[in-house]
Design an enzyme around this catalytic site. Structure first.
Site, PDB file in Angstrom:
ATOM      1  N   ALA A 129      14.512  -6.622  11.197  1.00  0.00           N
ATOM      2  CA  ALA A 129      14.363  -6.745   9.748  1.00  0.00           C
ATOM      3  C   ALA A 129      14.934  -8.078   9.248  1.00  0.00           C
ATOM      4  O   ALA A 129      14.310  -8.753   8.419  1.00  0.00           O
ATOM      5  CB  ALA A 129      15.092  -5.586   9.071  1.00  0.00           C
ATOM      6  N   LYS A 187       0.816  -1.228   0.000  1.00  0.00           N
ATOM      7  CA  LYS A 187       0.000   0.000   0.000  1.00  0.00           C
ATOM      8  C   LYS A 187       0.844   1.270   0.000  1.00  0.00           C
ATOM      9  O   LYS A 187       0.347   2.357  -0.295  1.00  0.00           O
ATOM     10  CB  LYS A 187      -0.961   0.001   1.193  1.00  0.00           C
ATOM     11  CG  LYS A 187      -0.282   0.080   2.533  1.00  0.00           C
ATOM     12  CD  LYS A 187      -1.314   0.172   3.642  1.00  0.00           C
ATOM     13  CE  LYS A 187      -0.608   0.332   4.979  1.00  0.00           C
ATOM     14  NZ  LYS A 187      -1.471   0.476   6.101  1.00  0.00           N
ATOM     15  N   GLY A 232      13.603   3.977  27.154  1.00  0.00           N
ATOM     16  CA  GLY A 232      15.053   3.765  27.026  1.00  0.00           C
ATOM     17  C   GLY A 232      15.388   2.413  26.426  1.00  0.00           C
ATOM     18  O   GLY A 232      16.379   1.792  26.787  1.00  0.00           O
ATOM     19  N   GLY A 233      14.558   1.973  25.479  1.00  0.00           N
ATOM     20  CA  GLY A 233      14.846   0.721  24.771  1.00  0.00           C
ATOM     21  C   GLY A 233      15.775   0.984  23.595  1.00  0.00           C
ATOM     22  O   GLY A 233      16.462   2.016  23.544  1.00  0.00           O
ATOM     23  N   HIS A 266      45.334  -9.337  11.918  1.00  0.00           N
ATOM     24  CA  HIS A 266      45.813  -8.293  12.835  1.00  0.00           C
ATOM     25  C   HIS A 266      46.140  -7.032  12.033  1.00  0.00           C
ATOM     26  O   HIS A 266      46.679  -7.145  10.932  1.00  0.00           O
ATOM     27  CB  HIS A 266      47.076  -8.780  13.547  1.00  0.00           C
ATOM     28  CG  HIS A 266      47.678  -7.743  14.451  1.00  0.00           C
ATOM     29  ND1 HIS A 266      47.128  -7.436  15.672  1.00  0.00           N
ATOM     30  CD2 HIS A 266      48.738  -6.916  14.288  1.00  0.00           C
ATOM     31  CE1 HIS A 266      47.848  -6.474  16.236  1.00  0.00           C
ATOM     32  NE2 HIS A 266      48.825  -6.138  15.410  1.00  0.00           N
ATOM     33  N   GLY A 313      -4.097  -4.681   0.598  1.00  0.00           N
ATOM     34  CA  GLY A 313      -4.498  -6.082   0.445  1.00  0.00           C
ATOM     35  C   GLY A 313      -5.329  -6.536   1.627  1.00  0.00           C
ATOM     36  O   GLY A 313      -5.064  -6.149   2.762  1.00  0.00           O
TER      37      GLY A 313
HETATM   38  P1  FAD Z   1       7.392  -3.692   7.732  1.00  0.00           P
HETATM   39  O1  FAD Z   1       8.793  -3.345   7.443  1.00  0.00           O
HETATM   40  O2  FAD Z   1       6.639  -2.905   8.722  1.00  0.00           O
HETATM   41  O3  FAD Z   1       6.627  -3.759   6.356  1.00  0.00           O
HETATM   42  C1  FAD Z   1       5.263  -3.982   6.281  1.00  0.00           C
HETATM   43  C2  FAD Z   1       4.762  -3.433   4.959  1.00  0.00           C
HETATM   44  O4  FAD Z   1       3.414  -3.833   4.775  1.00  0.00           O
HETATM   45  C3  FAD Z   1       4.751  -1.904   4.887  1.00  0.00           C
HETATM   46  O5  FAD Z   1       5.419  -1.500   3.726  1.00  0.00           O
HETATM   47  C4  FAD Z   1       3.268  -1.524   4.843  1.00  0.00           C
HETATM   48  O6  FAD Z   1       3.027  -0.381   4.047  1.00  0.00           O
HETATM   49  C5  FAD Z   1       2.672  -2.774   4.197  1.00  0.00           C
HETATM   50  N1  FAD Z   1       1.264  -3.016   4.519  1.00  0.00           N
HETATM   51  C6  FAD Z   1       0.683  -3.026   5.748  1.00  0.00           C
HETATM   52  N2  FAD Z   1      -0.615  -3.374   5.644  1.00  0.00           N
HETATM   53  C7  FAD Z   1      -0.851  -3.587   4.325  1.00  0.00           C
HETATM   54  C8  FAD Z   1      -2.005  -3.969   3.571  1.00  0.00           C
HETATM   55  N3  FAD Z   1      -3.154  -4.261   4.164  1.00  0.00           N
HETATM   56  N4  FAD Z   1      -1.891  -4.066   2.228  1.00  0.00           N
HETATM   57  C9  FAD Z   1      -0.712  -3.783   1.595  1.00  0.00           C
HETATM   58  N5  FAD Z   1       0.397  -3.422   2.254  1.00  0.00           N
HETATM   59  C10 FAD Z   1       0.333  -3.337   3.600  1.00  0.00           C
HETATM   60  N6  FAD Z   1      15.400  -3.633  12.653  1.00  0.00           N
HETATM   61  C11 FAD Z   1      16.652  -4.108  12.475  1.00  0.00           C
HETATM   62  O7  FAD Z   1      16.831  -5.313  12.271  1.00  0.00           O
HETATM   63  N7  FAD Z   1      17.731  -3.259  12.515  1.00  0.00           N
HETATM   64  C12 FAD Z   1      17.590  -1.935  12.742  1.00  0.00           C
HETATM   65  O8  FAD Z   1      18.576  -1.202  12.766  1.00  0.00           O
HETATM   66  C13 FAD Z   1      16.282  -1.413  12.951  1.00  0.00           C
HETATM   67  N8  FAD Z   1      16.088  -0.088  13.178  1.00  0.00           N
HETATM   68  C14 FAD Z   1      14.813   0.386  13.323  1.00  0.00           C
HETATM   69  C15 FAD Z   1      14.633   1.735  13.582  1.00  0.00           C
HETATM   70  C16 FAD Z   1      13.357   2.259  13.731  1.00  0.00           C
HETATM   71  C17 FAD Z   1      13.176   3.729  13.996  1.00  0.00           C
HETATM   72  C18 FAD Z   1      12.230   1.382  13.608  1.00  0.00           C
HETATM   73  C19 FAD Z   1      10.828   1.918  13.725  1.00  0.00           C
HETATM   74  C20 FAD Z   1      12.398   0.034  13.372  1.00  0.00           C
HETATM   75  C21 FAD Z   1      13.687  -0.487  13.240  1.00  0.00           C
HETATM   76  N9  FAD Z   1      13.904  -1.841  13.019  1.00  0.00           N
HETATM   77  C22 FAD Z   1      15.179  -2.325  12.876  1.00  0.00           C
HETATM   78  C23 FAD Z   1      12.783  -2.801  12.952  1.00  0.00           C
HETATM   79  C24 FAD Z   1      12.472  -3.166  11.491  1.00  0.00           C
HETATM   80  O9  FAD Z   1      12.200  -2.000  10.782  1.00  0.00           O
HETATM   81  C25 FAD Z   1      11.282  -4.112  11.439  1.00  0.00           C
HETATM   82  O10 FAD Z   1      11.522  -5.210  12.279  1.00  0.00           O
HETATM   83  C26 FAD Z   1      11.042  -4.610  10.027  1.00  0.00           C
HETATM   84  O11 FAD Z   1      10.794  -3.539   9.149  1.00  0.00           O
HETATM   85  C27 FAD Z   1       9.861  -5.559   9.987  1.00  0.00           C
HETATM   86  O12 FAD Z   1       9.656  -5.998   8.691  1.00  0.00           O
HETATM   87  P2  FAD Z   1       8.212  -6.487   8.194  1.00  0.00           P
HETATM   88  O13 FAD Z   1       8.417  -6.910   6.791  1.00  0.00           O
HETATM   89  O14 FAD Z   1       7.655  -7.455   9.160  1.00  0.00           O
HETATM   90  O15 FAD Z   1       7.268  -5.218   8.269  1.00  0.00           O
END
Ligand code: FAD
Length: 455
Positions: free
Chosen positions: A310, A34, A179-180, A434, A113
């Site tokens: 991620a 989306k 503080g997480g 090293h 979706g």
């Molecule tokens: P998301 O990345 O949230 O993707 C979900 C997608 O689904 C989005 O694009 C959304 O638009 C789409 N979507 C939702 N509902 C619908 C629908 N009904 N129809 C179509 N599309 C839809 N993780 C790390 O490993 N390292 C890091 O350094 C790190 N830094 C972070 C920093 C911040 C500030 C934040 C907020 C998060 C961070 N994370 C980090 C966490 C990481 O971003 C998430 O764990 C990861 O993005 C999760 O992936 P995902 O595919 O589950 O969901």
């Protein structure tokens, strides 16, 4: 009506990786997104924060350039340019993901979706509403900042991380509520830019789920940078006035120009229960194959409520794609590394010392200091240590915790060692180049037996 082997809903690091993997395995795949591909990670999470972090680190490094014998006139921060640089990186990576989807034959559909039932997905965008049929569905809709009551998030003065990442100017002072991981990452960035930062954490310490030695050390280093840290007290109320005013449970108040709320994220699970998908504690329940309570519907990433990472979302995505293609694979959740991009960085894999003891293990630990490494000295990065935790009964490594420069890179080796079930002896026997920080991993393992050369 279009028919697919697989429809993936959500194009974050879980969804887009699952879609590409499934296409590589020969499936006909559509990905419904989306917003922008790359999800939270690429658009408002991992990548934007790390892009801004690098600017902050560079600013700090330039300010200490004279230590390295380099003279620089008073450096200043052009924050609008920092954000522009961040946006350029994000845009390039979005294009990269779109290219990879195309190259692998994944059909990218723009729209929202919605699962109607097993094998049927409705996609709605500004132009049309259509229904697609498929053999399997992978749900990867991710998470969003939780909008907590009483916190009056207005995205002007009291902000979520998403809005904070797009501020046009640097505030003079910021209250960070929570503080997480996110809280300490933003605190490190902002303090490096010279912003006055206060962290307010309800639990007894920052990074409450990390090893105590690690969170204590980071607390000390953040305080040294001028960050004020208030732990063990609840925030009662926060209000937006000329700036923000936060009142704690004991009546103390804190003021700042802006507040950043880094407490909790909410999985995007709307409508799933009504079609019969089982949830546990607000997240989607999955089995080892990532399949939900409805056969043929899989789920990955943040909505499964494991670790919000991620790379875990991507790993789960690959497993789900393989399951859809009839292959079997599973994840070893005990060897998932993670990093905290504070200054200095933290890398972790496995159990904390407390968790290992609570699990009944007889543990042996060692903290090997960065200052014992020649490379740390050349980097002017002597703060930090590598902590190894072993189970004395079977000599296995059960946890590695690193705080210090490049910990995010070092922890990959530790993760590999743990997933291969290596003993500390085996890690110590490997030869490390090293001068590198990686030498510390080998020496930390030697130090467990009192045999480190430099410590
Ligand atoms: P998301 O990345 O949230 O993707 C979900 C997608 O689904 C989005 O694009 C959304 O638009 C789409 N979507 C939702 N509902 C619908 C629908 N009904 N129809 C179509 N599309 C839809 N993780 C790390 O490993 N390292 C890091 O350094 C790190 N830094 C972070 C920093 C911040 C500030 C934040 C907020 C998060 C961070 N994370 C980090 C966490 C990481 O971003 C998430 O764990 C990861 O993005 C999760 O992936 P995902 O595919 O589950 O969901």
């Amino acid at each position: 009506m279009q028919t697919y082997d697989l429809i993936v809903i959500g194009g974050g690091p879980g969804g887009y990786v699952a879609a590409i993997k499934a296409a590589q395995l020969g499936l006909k795949v559509a990905l419904v997104e989306k917003g922008q591909v790359g999800g939270t990670c690429l658009n408002r999470g991992c990548i934007p924060t790390k892009a801004i972090l690098e600017s902050a680190k560079l600013f700090q490094k330039i300010k200490t350039a004279s230590k390295f014998g380099i003279k620089v006139a008073d450096p200043t921060v052009d924050y609008a340019a920092v954000i522009k640089h961040k946006n350029q990186i994000v845009t390039k990576l979005i294009k990269g993901v779109e290219f990879l989807l195309k190259k692998n034959g994944v059909e990218l559909m723009r729209g929202v979706g919605k699962i109607l039932e097993r094998g049927r997905v409705e996609v709605t965008n500004e132009k049309q509403k259509s229904v697609l049929e498929c053999r399997n569905i992978i749900l990867a809709t991710g998470s969003e900042p939780a909008l907590i009551k009483n916190f009056n998030i207005d995205e002007k003065n009291i902000l979520t991380s998403t809005a904070f990442l797009n501020l046009a100017t640097l505030p003079e002072s910021v209250l960070i509520i929570g503080g997480g991981v996110m809280g300490v990452e933003f605190a490190s960035i902002l303090a490096s830019f010279g912003v006055k930062v206060t962290i307010i954490e309800a639990l007894e310490r920052i990074l409450p789920v990390e090893d105590q030695d690690i969170s204590k050390t980071l607390e000390g280093l953040l305080k040294k940078k001028g960050v004020e840290i208030v732990c063990g007290i609840h925030l009662e109320e926060i209000k937006s006035e000329t700036g923000v005013v936060a009142r704690l449970a004991d009546g103390t108040t804190y003021q700042a120009e802006k507040a950043l709320i880094t407490i909790g994220r909410k999985p995007n699970i709307e409508g799933l229960e009504s079609i019969g998908i089982k949830l546990v504690d607000g997240s989607v329940e999955i089995n080892e194959k990532m399949e939900t309570s409805i056969p043929g519907i899989y789920s990955i990433g943040d909505i499964t409520g494991k670790y919000l990472l991620a790379h875990l979302a991507s790993a789960q995505g690959k497993i789900a794609a393989q399951a859809c293609a009839g292959q079997e694979a599973k994840i070893n959740y005990d060897a998932v590394p993670w990093c905290i991009f504070s200054i200095p960085e933290i890398g972790r894999v496995g159990l904390t010392e407390l968790a290992a003891k609570r699990a009944g293990l007889k543990v042996k630990t060692v903290n090997f200091p960065y200052r014992a490494l020649g490379r740390a000295k050349t980097l002017e990065a002597e703060d930090g240590f590598i902590k190894i935790i072993t189970d004395e009964q079977n000599q296995k490594i059960v946890g590695v915790h690193i705080i210090g420069s490049n910990a995010s890179e070092l922890v990959a080796t530790a993760g590999l060692a743990m997933s291969a079930g290596l003993t500390p002896e085996a890690v110590a026997q490997a030869i490390y180049s090293h001068p590198t920080l990686a030498e510390g991993l080998g020496e930390a393992c030697e130090a467990l037996f009192g045999q480190a050369i430099h410590f």
